[in-house]
Write a protein that holds these residues in place. Structure first.
Motif, PDB file in Angstrom:
ATOM      1  N   GLN A  75       5.399 -30.121  14.461  1.00 43.26           N
ATOM      2  CA  GLN A  75       6.096 -30.126  13.023  1.00 43.26           C
ATOM      3  C   GLN A  75       7.306 -30.908  13.329  1.00 43.26           C
ATOM      4  O   GLN A  75       8.026 -30.855  14.301  1.00 43.26           O
ATOM      5  N   ALA A  83       1.086 -28.689  10.357  1.00 47.83           N
ATOM      6  CA  ALA A  83       1.739 -28.697   9.253  1.00 47.83           C
ATOM      7  C   ALA A  83       2.362 -27.244   8.734  1.00 47.83           C
ATOM      8  O   ALA A  83       1.776 -26.668   7.588  1.00 47.83           O
ATOM      9  N   THR A  84       3.093 -26.732   9.558  1.00 46.36           N
ATOM     10  CA  THR A  84       3.607 -25.454   9.420  1.00 46.36           C
ATOM     11  C   THR A  84       5.380 -25.682   9.223  1.00 46.36           C
ATOM     12  O   THR A  84       5.719 -26.558   9.822  1.00 46.36           O
ATOM     13  N   THR A  85       5.905 -24.756   8.256  1.00 48.18           N
ATOM     14  CA  THR A  85       7.252 -24.895   8.020  1.00 48.18           C
ATOM     15  C   THR A  85       7.991 -23.995   8.977  1.00 48.18           C
ATOM     16  O   THR A  85       7.507 -22.985   9.646  1.00 48.18           O
ATOM     17  N   ASP A 124       1.083 -31.513   2.390  1.00 51.53           N
ATOM     18  CA  ASP A 124       1.740 -31.878   3.870  1.00 51.53           C
ATOM     19  C   ASP A 124       3.286 -32.501   3.659  1.00 51.53           C
ATOM     20  O   ASP A 124       4.176 -32.148   4.546  1.00 51.53           O
ATOM     21  N   VAL A 182       6.093 -30.242   3.934  1.00 51.99           N
ATOM     22  CA  VAL A 182       6.532 -29.692   5.299  1.00 51.99           C
ATOM     23  C   VAL A 182       7.479 -30.873   5.886  1.00 51.99           C
ATOM     24  O   VAL A 182       8.660 -30.539   6.379  1.00 51.99           O
ATOM     25  N   ILE A 186       0.451 -23.260   2.991  1.00 52.06           N
ATOM     26  CA  ILE A 186       0.832 -23.608   4.203  1.00 52.06           C
ATOM     27  C   ILE A 186       2.118 -22.825   4.570  1.00 52.06           C
ATOM     28  O   ILE A 186       2.294 -22.659   5.793  1.00 52.06           O
TER      29      ILE A 186
END
Length: 559
Positions: free
Chosen positions: A49, A214-216, A330, A333, A366
């Motif tokens: 990320q 695509a993770t925060t 996406d 993010v 997400i």
């Protein structure tokens, strides 16, 4: 994973000294996994990320490998492709910071700046070439650069390249490079097109994935605010309330459109906020000046489009506000990844309208947890109606009172559900003749008028207009009550232009005199022989009456 130091990653002593001088002690997870592999010359596929230190994970091993060797004119030794000018300029700054103990020649090929200085650098020879795809192909097409000497290729923010339509350019550039090279490929997400690109141009890469695609980041506090109205002026008012209620040191405010960035900047300045703007229509000099002011603190709020969403390394951004929820999940993010970088805490708040609820569902997947709402959250009915609302006057998403303003209230509906159209006066079935033929007084006058040819004059009242006078006789129009006279042979007209070979009569005197004399009678037509009469009569039988002209007079023998 065991915590390591930069000394354990296989970097050269000069690079380690530069890292220490920059104030970094411990590498990030992506750096711990990618640097040892990249130093050996193997291909790397890095998935992480934004804000995890991807830039240093390829800059540091590149500097170590480029310590030996020498650049040749117009033949760079390494190539780094970036999707935006800002990201390319940021990578160049990283080489200045980490390559302080090296004499590496770095060239930056981006749009919006003069090409002459770039050409001079290429002619001297560069070790590191940092470029955007479009400007690189422009120089290559002009014969100013040769790519057969590239040993290391870096493609940064590959998924952003896909979004911006650069994949065909990337394929063209990769085909121009030598096949035996090292390729470092970094992306935050892995859509199918990027997977195809990896399988085509990477040779047995080491896949390094330090976080789910695509993770925060967990250091970012996220919240949402529902705006059922959806009007832009309502959203601007909500944004000002959100900024005032938070302890905002500095913030980036994202909009989906460039024109909305300009409108939002004008509104923020009007209400006393210290703000600037960043979007794709700005020239490169203005964009860099705005970023420098934001980094230095001269500007506390930065209204930006997605051109600033990725790759910008501004370490201490306290807040990110989404004025518009992004169209693609996406991008959410990458936007909020501008805060909470390098382990710092950050805050991200987003305004959600009724039209955004469908996109919000994708973003919530997400996030991986229940969203936190500021104020009243949307109801189940709002989610059910998502995508069915229509913004505008009289629509379901219009502001309250819009139907009253448009003049279509519920009382104007018929039993069948259709609006009863308001017919203007004079257009109904009973008054249709009234709307076409005029007022009743005019119809009475027309009915009282005597029929033509009776000789009687209608009575004209004080408010009535006098009737039109009939045209004078002799002007080519016959009265209807006159009996037709027997047809006489036509006499030649005096005013008409004569045929070729005849004398044109002088009619200017009649036009100039105040009291013109009556036209003289036509002279009798001179006699013609039998052959001429037969020819004329035979020809006249084949010519229509309206095209017939009097025959040319035949001169007598004594004239």
């Amino acid at each position: 994973m065991e915590t390591k130091t930069f000394a354990e990653l296989g970097l050269s002593p000069k690079v380690q000294a530069a890292i220490t001088a920059a104030g970094y002690a411990n590498p990030t997870p992506i750096q711990v996994a990618a640097i040892p592999v990249a130093v050996t010359g193997r291909d790397v596929l890095g998935i992480a990320q934004t804000g995890t230190g991807k830039t240093a994970s390829f800059v540091l091993p590149m500097i170590t490998r480029l310590e030996t060797g020498r650049a040749r004119a117009r033949m760079p030794r390494s190539l780094i492709l970036a999707p935006t000018r800002e990201l390319a300029a940021q990578v160049a700054q990283s080489f200045e910071k980490y390559g302080v103990n090296h004499k590496l020649d770095v060239a930056l090929l981006i749009g919006g700046v003069s090409m002459d200085e770039q050409v001079r650098k290429l002619d001297r020879g560069v070790d590191v070439l940092i470029a955007t795809p479009g400007r690189l192909l422009d120089h290559f097409g002009r014969g100013r650069i040769m790519l057969m000497g590239v040993d290391i290729l870096v493609i940064d923010e590959a998924d952003r390249m896909l979004d911006m339509g650069f994949i065909p350019d990337i394929e063209k550039i990769c085909n121009l490079l030598p096949p035996r090279r090292q390729t470092l490929f970094f992306s935050a997400t892995m859509p199918p097109e990027i997977t195809r690109l990896v399988s085509q141009f990477l040779r047995d890469p080491e896949r390094i994935e330090v976080a789910r695609p695509a993770t925060t980041a967990k250091t970012i506090t996220q919240s949402f605010r529902f705006a059922p109205d959806g009007e832009d002026w309502v959203k601007r008012e909500l944004l000002r309330d959100m900024i005032r209620s938070e302890n905002v040191k500095n913030a980036i405010i994202f909009c989906n459109r460039k024109r909305d960035v300009a409108i939002l900047l004008k509104s923020l300045l009007k209400h006393g906020f210290n703000a600037g703007a960043l979007h794709g229509d700005m020239d490169q000099k203005s964009r860099m000046e705005t970023l420098d002011k934001f980094r230095s603190g001269d500007i506390s709020l930065l209204a930006a489009s997605d051109v600033a969403a990725r790759g910008l390394d501004i370490p201490e951004v306290s807040h990110v506000f989404n004025f518009d929820l992004p169209w693609q999940s996406d991008d959410y993010v990458h936007r909020i990844g501008r805060t909470g970088r390098a382990g710092r805490e950050g805050t991200a708040q987003s305004i959600v309208t009724s039209d955004d609820l469908k996109s919000f569902k994708d973003i919530e997947k997400i996030i991986g947890e229940v969203a936190v709402w500021i104020g009243e959250p949307p109801s189940e009915q709002d989610f059910a109606d998502a995508g069915k609302r229509r913004r505008g006057r009289g629509g379901r998403g219009a502001r309250p009172g819009a139907q009253r303003e448009s003049g279509r209230s519920e009382s104007g509906r018929s039993e069948g559900g259709r609006h009863e159209s308001r017919k203007p006066e004079g257009r109904s079935h009973e008054g249709r003749s009234e709307g076409r033929s005029g007022s009743p007084e005019r119809r009475d006058r027309r009915a009282a008028a005597p029929p033509p040819g009776t000789g009687e004059q209608p009575v004209i009242g004080a408010d009535a207009k006098p009737p039109r006078q009939p045209r004078e006789e002799g002007r080519g129009q016959k009265r209807a009550d006159e009996p037709r006279a027997p047809q006489q042979p036509k006499a030649p007209r005096e005013a008409k232009a004569p045929r070729a070979g005849t004398t044109k009569p002088d009619v200017r005197r009649d036009r100039d005199d105040h009291a013109p004399e009556p036209a003289p009678r036509a002279k009798p037509r001179p006699a013609a022989d039998a052959n001429s009469k037969a020819a004329v009569s035979a020809f006249a039988g084949n010519v229509p009456a309206f095209l017939r002209k009097p025959p040319r007079p035949v001169k007598a023998a004594g004239e």
